[in-house]
Design an enzyme around this catalytic site. Structure first.
Site, short mmCIF file in Angstrom:
data_model
loop_
_atom_site.label_atom_id
_atom_site.label_comp_id
_atom_site.label_asym_id
_atom_site.label_seq_id
_atom_site.Cartn_x
_atom_site.Cartn_y
_atom_site.Cartn_z
CB SER A 257 1.16 -1.25 5.85
OG SER A 257 -0.03 -0.52 5.77
CE LYS A 258 1.17 -6.85 0.01
NZ LYS A 258 1.19 -8.18 0.60
NE ARG A 259 -3.21 1.47 7.00
CZ ARG A 259 -3.58 2.71 7.19
NH1 ARG A 259 -4.56 3.24 6.47
NH2 ARG A 259 -2.98 3.47 8.09
#
Ligand code: GLU
Length: 486
Positions: A257-259
């Site tokens: 994911s984006k993190r």
């Protein structure tokens, strides 16, 4: 069987979300490879039946991505084909007809439950399924309520007992008890089909033989298999792909994911990655060529070595360091002209006009991992950095600020009229070192930090002189001499 019937047909069926997650791009790639490695056809279909989630321009993002990566499709929006339209919202009428066919055959039913009633079936956590309230309404009651125009959906009538199995080409036999499946909605109150229904109808009508998609669909596929059975259609082959994971700063692995970093193709390009590096890196996330050492640089090479039995079912970790390495390899593989074409606009934008851009590009070519690193690597060329006395002390080359001042003062007059070319400048500094008895490394160090005002630079002293040009180089050396004197 006719030749057409035995041909492999795959599809990529993204929902237009506005960005291309790299997991989706991997699905597109594997689906394309499966078709192309077997001389088959590849279809692009847009799954936009969730009208609340429409994003303007999202279809362009999908089409652009496929274009940039070279994953051309034989049928789909823009190119047409015998099974169009290829955008589900334009196929709305088709689905109702098929849903009603299932109702007539006893494999689906009308459900008139209100949203409030459905809501009341959920517990505080929102968990809870449909209680099959409308499953056995009498034909009369259904006819009456339909005639009265009551809002309704159509649901799949899942058998109450038994189990359903299918064979997945990657994960093997998957079996689910029918009692564990919901009577899922096929057609919504707004007349649009759900993904669950639309993709089955379309895959059948479009002649798709192999469904390639992410493993999040692994356990809902028995329901889809039941739909094929209910229609009396031949089920397709299923190829579910392993999960894509990311590693957090704490070392923990979780769904990508984006993190973890940029996760869309567009964001990766913006971060300076080459489309081919991204594509060929993700090709290896879940699949491995049988000849492990083979370097892959073209779609053709990839197509030749691709096979479904080499897809792994273990989750793959998207490793940004590895992508950096891949990208640097692909950058090195560019011809000087190709590299320059990409780097020059960046250099012209960041560096002043006296800079020898083409020479600078050549220095950077073998040294960058991504194009986005370039501005940071040429900051010292773009502008003179502040004076840093500590740079003139270097252990390895045994320099001190005093020795550097002595070297610069000695070479400065010789440089005034020197031939401004790397080899000639290098020879000049070497000759001075030999004549003065000072180590060549010390001479190069003094000149390099005087003009760069930075410790780590792409290129050595005389390469930088060449890039900066005579006037700027001499001005920087003069400035350094003054600063060292103070
Ligand atoms: N529209 C679905 C998605 O984007 C496609 C799944 C499938 O390939 O069947 O996840």
């Amino acid at each position: 069987m006719t030749e057409h019937n035995s041909q492999i047909v795959t599809r990529f069926a993204p929902s237009p979300t506005g960005f291309m997650h790299i997991g989706n791009l991997r699905t597109a790639l594997y689906s394309w490879l499966l078709a192309k490695s077997q001389g088959g056809r590849f279809i692009l279909r847009i799954e936009d039946t969730d009208q609340e989630r429409l994003v303007p321009g999202a279809v362009d993002v999908i089409m652009d991505t496929l274009k940039i990566t070279g994953l051309d499709y034989d049928e789909g929006p823009g190119v047409g084909g015998a099974h169009g339209p290829y955008v589900q919202s334009e196929r709305k009428e088709i689905y109702r007809e098929y849903a009603e066919q299932l109702v007539a055959a006893g494999h689906a039913y009308y459900c008139f439950c209100t949203p409030e009633r459905l809501q009341s079936l959920h517990d505080a956590d929102g968990i809870g399924g449909y209680d099959r309230h409308c499953r056995d309404l009498s034909a009369d009651e259904v006819a009456r309520r339909l005639a009265a125009g009551e809002p309704h959906v159509i649901r799949q009538k899942i058998p109450l007992t038994g189990e359903t199995s299918y064979y997945d080409e990657v994960f093997g036999e998957i079996t689910l008890a029918n009692s564990d499946m919901q009577d899922q909605i096929l057609l919504k109150a707004d007349g649009f089909p759900t993904y669950n229904f639309a993709h089955v109808v379309d895959d059948h009508l479009m002649g798709v033989t192999h469904v390639v998609r992410g493993s999040e669909y692994l356990t809902s596929t028995p329901k889809y298999a039941l739909l094929y059975d209910a229609f009396g259609w031949e089920r397709p082959h299923y190829v579910h792909l392993p999960l894509l994971m990311g590693r957090g700063e704490d070392g923990k692995v979780s769904k990508l994911s984006k993190r973890h970093g940029a996760v869309s193709f567009q964001d990766l390009l913006a971060a300076g990655y080459l489309p081919q590096a991204v594509l060929y890196y993700i090709a290896l996330l879940g699949w491995c060529p049988k000849d492990n050492n083979q370097e892959i640089f073209t779609l053709e090479e990839l197509t030749k070595s691709f096979s479904v039995d080499a897809i792994s079912k273990s989750p793959s970790i998207f490793d940004y360091d590895k992508l950096n390495w891949f990208n640097s390899e692909y950058i090195k593989a560019l011809s000087p002209a190709e590299f320059a074409e990409r780097a020059l606009p960046l250099l012209k934008e960041t560096c002043p006009a006296y800079v020898a851009y083409d020479k600078l590009a050549a220095l950077l070519h073998t040294r960058v991992n991504t194009f986005a690193e370039i501005p940071g690597m040429v900051d010292f060329i773009a502008a003179r950095l502040p004076f840093d006395a500590a740079l003139y002390t270097n252990k390895k080359n045994k320099t001190t600020p005093e020795l550097c001042a002595q070297i610069l003062a000695a070479v400065r007059p010789q440089l005034t009229d020197a031939l401004w070319q790397n080899d000639a400048l290098f020879a000049l500094l070497k000759d001075y070192a030999a004549a003065s008895g000072i180590k060549a490394g010390a001479v190069m160090w003094a000149v390099r930090v005087a003009v760069a005002r930075k410790g780590v630079t792409p290129g050595g002293a005389t390469e930088l002189l060449e890039v900066l040009g005579r006037e700027e180089s001499l001005a920087r050396i003069d400035q350094a001499l003054q600063e060292l004197a103070e």
